[in-house]
Design an enzyme around this catalytic site. Structure first.
Site, PDB file in Angstrom:
ATOM      1  NE  ARG A   1      -3.308  -2.484   2.717  1.00  0.00           N
ATOM      2  CZ  ARG A   1      -3.847  -2.942   3.834  1.00  0.00           C
ATOM      3  NH1 ARG A   1      -3.645  -2.309   4.987  1.00  0.00           N
ATOM      4  NH2 ARG A   1      -4.586  -4.023   3.819  1.00  0.00           N
TER       5      ARG A   1
ATOM      6  CG  ASP B   1       2.793   6.088   2.790  1.00  0.00           C
ATOM      7  OD1 ASP B   1       1.931   5.325   3.242  1.00  0.00           O
ATOM      8  OD2 ASP B   1       3.933   6.211   3.277  1.00  0.00           O
TER       9      ASP B   1
ATOM     10  NE  ARG C   1       7.552   9.270   3.178  1.00  0.00           N
ATOM     11  CZ  ARG C   1       6.313   9.684   3.448  1.00  0.00           C
ATOM     12  NH1 ARG C   1       5.275   8.905   3.193  1.00  0.00           N
ATOM     13  NH2 ARG C   1       6.119  10.872   3.970  1.00  0.00           N
TER      14      ARG C   1
END
Lengths: 270, 270
Positions: free
Chosen positions: A52, A54, A203
């Site tokens: 999934r 972002d 990230r």
């Protein structure tokens, strides 16, 4: 029902991420795909993605599967879907696969790229949605970043690099390697290859690497954050814009079976 | 008044080209720049570009000049302008130059790149505004394209490759070279280097090259179109999206004098 495996590219800029939201809560990749698929299938369908992504995160080869009605199996899916999908997404491949294939559970690894803009002064306008502008921070200490990146390879508990809102059973992950790709010009691309990633883990690792590059923290500091496992000690999360899912790997067993966890680092990685 | 030379990058997608339009007739690069400059100068200013890019055409290093009020010469122009300009344009450089510098008349050459997407099936969504999708036409005959490109080098009357709406005195231009750059992946980049180009000349040459690559016409056909000089015989104009102005050249005399036409092809070109 025939199972279709799709390989998808999308520009994450104008999407509220992959995952379907409540009506009126945002345009999603899953939502746009299910709408186009429903048109072709003549009935609602559910699609399952390998991961999934972002909001703002891009994909060059996201993988998803969907079961389609018996009578529709022979549709030229790639062409038909590309005719219906919006301009910021496209189908790079479509094939029928055995029932046992599951885009998420059969995946044995993923590769993400993260792109930094390192030149001071200005970002080329058309690169803005696809990079993190760190040029403003001055020259990065690349040797220190490389040293830090090497610490991430192997089995580690990455709890310090996971953002809130996840319900995973374990925060231990096998990272095959975090490496800097040779690139010319003002951009620097980092490759993150792992069996799997925690929520916003790439990230967070990238944020740590840039903090090291700026001399805010040392590679040893980051190694210690990793050991202590506390998110609040880790540097800021890198913005979504620079991130792109480039490969989802499926092992030899991935074409029809649930995966068995493979705990051998890939040759040449890590 | 102090004269400022600006180097500009912009994404042409959302602009109705470089040149200022009547109010309400479209957002232009010149218009956005003059607005930001007027804010910093405290009075209206006029900016002169090296070339007027069409709607949808991009620039990596367009050059322009503008005269600014005496008292404002010391403004940190790059930073100040970038703070005011919209996200789809940016200032890559700003410097004070002698009065004699004229962005258009002192230019001694220009380089454009044109990017083709050559892979069939799908264009990566974020590359759509920056390429011409010729993948749908099947494999291009690259050898024939190279042969055709070689015909364009040198002094020729390019009347057949100029679109209507221009008032130039002569349609003869010196082309230093049209060359295919080595690139990996699905994109093929063509480099067009000339002393100057006619209206939509790069896009018309590119259209001819693709027609040759598709086997619609031969390099000899194009050579004959060039000789006959009739636009209606030439293949279609390539779309604006693939085109990017990458360099404007200024000779040794370009920093303060009007140019003298230089008629020697550049070493290694053509």
């Amino acid at each position: 029902m025939p199972r279709l495996r799709l390989t998808l590219a999308y520009d994450g800029t104008a999407f509220a991420g992959w995952q379907l939201q409540a009506p009126g809560r945002g345009r999603t990749v899953q939502g746009c795909l299910e709408e186009a698929l429903a048109t072709l299938c003549g009935e609602p369908v559910r699609i399952f993605g390998a991961g999934r992504t972002d909001s703002g995160v891009h994909a060059m080869a996201q993988v998803a599967h969907v079961d389609v009605p018996e009578g529709r199996a022979a549709i030229p899916w790639q062409k038909a879907l590309n005719a219906l999908l919006p301009a910021d997404m496209s189908v790079a491949g479509a094939e029928l696969v055995p029932d046992g294939f599951h885009a998420r559970f059969c995946a044995t690894g993923k590769v993400y790229h993260y792109t930094l803009w390192t030149e001071p002064g200005h970002v080329l306008p058309w690169r803005r949605p696809y990079v993190w502008d760190v040029g403003r921070y001055g020259r990065l200490d690349v040797a220190a970043m490389d040293a830090c990146a090497a610490c991430f390879a192997g089995f580690h508990d990455f709890a310090a690099f996971q953002n809130a809102g996840s319900d995973v059973k374990t925060t231990t992950r096998l990272v095959h390697g975090v490496t800097r790709l040779a690139t010319g010009g003002p951009e620097m691309v980092w490759r993150f290859h792992a069996e799997g990633f925690l929520k916003q883990m790439v990230r967070n690792l990238m944020g740590a690497l840039v903090a090291v590059g700026r001399g805010k923290v040392s590679p040893e500091d980051i190694r210690s954050v990793l050991t202590q496992g506390q998110r609040r000690l880790a540097p800021q999360t890198a913005p979504a814009s620079g991130l792109c899912l480039v490969v989802v790997e499926y092992g030899e067993h991935g074409r029809g079976h649930k995966r068995h966890l493979l705990h051998q680092p890939e040759a040449g990685q890590g």
